[in-house]
Design an enzyme around this catalytic site. Structure first.
Site: not given
Length: 344
Positions: A29, A41, A46, A124, A142, A204, A210
């Site tokens: 970043r 990536e 996984q 993805y 993902d 959150c 939500c």
DNA sequence: GAGGCGTGGAC
DNA sequence: TGTCCAAGCCT
């Protein structure tokens, strides 16, 4: 479509704003560039991102661009991939570097169609590169995004990314301001706040929209994955030492630990005797048992039996000095084998 | 579509 | 200690 346009704008804007102030400090970043993002990536498939963060700077230092990897040999990539697992990703990354060099002028393409042609790049990964490295309005799903979106809509259906989730993801990213901030923010929210086990709903930014939070169903959404039964198999490894060097062989190009190295080893579905192992490996001297351990994979439970064997230096093996073992691409199970030998 | 393909952290 | 899980892809 599950959301009204006004809700979409609220959700995307909240995510982008939250991510702008809450993003963790990962090495890629600092100066995001397409090749660095592509490598990131591949490594992240996984694999938990904190583990990628340790390995990514080393990989980028050795291979700062597609060309440097394209002209290198696969062994160098596998060497830096040791311990990360799913070694096919390393082989695909090397192939992808070659395709970038031969078909795309050494640059990472920005469109989904081109990205999907690259070996090891699925829906993805293509979406992540296009959106995060190029600000394309491309959806990604993902495990994190799937979980966040299912909870947001109180959608209890599928355990893994589904057509439904991809549609929601697309409806959101289409209207967001910055695809890079929105997509990476959605993943980051899933990884740090809307977690699988114990979500921190009080932290959150999407709490007020939500549906799962309203119904208090967030801990049951999405449902657990069905996992295949682990098959039990037997591997027999023989540490052959001669004047400070150890004998190695390379595994075949496909299947488990493809292209990685090992001390002479027999894979078997059934138990074997010392004599059977010796015969299969064409070893003349008796094998001395020096230890056993269990190695568990996502789909196998492998019972390892480790032997040592005195032997003249045979040319059919690749001989490595003990102090150079770190340069040889070895899977974790083979590191365990060597540890047994060191203790013995 | 279901299984092959790794590893180590979290609880 | 055992179980679940992770910025998935390929066949």
């Amino acid at each position: 479509m599950a959301f009204e346009q006004e809700e979409i704008l609220q959700i995307t804007s909240k995510i982008e704003s939250w991510f702008t102030k809450s993003a963790r400090d990962f090495p890629w970043r600092n100066d995001d560039f397409p090749w660095g993002r592509l490598v990131c990536e591949f490594m992240a498939q996984q694999t938990q991102i904190d583990r990628v963060a340790q390995r990514w700077p080393i990989m980028l230092q050795r291979f700062p661009d597609a060309k440097s990897m394209a002209i290198s040999d696969e062994q160098g990539v596998l060497e830096l991939w040791q311990g990360l697992g799913y070694y096919r990703r390393a082989k695909n990354l090397k192939k992808t570097a070659e395709v970038l060099e031969s078909e795309f002028g050494g640059e990472v393409p920005s469109d989904i169609e081109s990205l999907l042609q690259l070996p090891g790049v699925g829906k993805y990964t293509a979406g992540a590169i296009a959106s995060i490295a190029f600000e394309k309005h491309a959806p990604i799903v993902d495990a994190n995004v799937h979980r966040v979106l299912c909870r947001l809509c109180n959608h209890a259906g599928e355990s893994t990314p589904s057509t439904w989730t991809w549609q929601i993801s697309e409806s959101l990213v289409t209207s967001c301001n910055s695809p890079r901030l929105f997509n990476e923010g959605l993943m980051e929210l899933g990884a740090t706040v809307c977690t699988s086990r114990s979500p921190s709903c009080d932290d959150c930014p999407l709490q007020s929209c939500c549906s799962a939070y309203k119904e208090n169903t967030q801990r049951d959404i999405p449902p657990s994955k069905k996992r295949a039964m682990k098959k039990c198999v037997y591997h027999y490894s023989v540490v052959v030492e001669h004047e400070g060097e150890l004998a190695f062989e390379q595994r075949k190009d496909s299947g488990l630990w493809a292209g990685m190295w090992q001390v002479p080893t027999i894979d078997s579905d059934i138990k074997l005797t010392e004599a059977q192992v010796r015969k299969k490996l064409h070893l003349k001297n008796k094998l001395v048992s020096i230890g056993e351990f269990e190695h568990v994979l996502s789909h196998r439970i492998i019972s390892f039996s480790v032997f040592s064997c005195k032997l003249a230096r045979e040319r059919r093996f690749f001989w490595v000095k003990q102090d150079l073992l770190h340069e040889l691409p070895l899977a974790s199970a083979q590191r365990k084998v060597l540890a047994v030998h060191c203790i013995a």
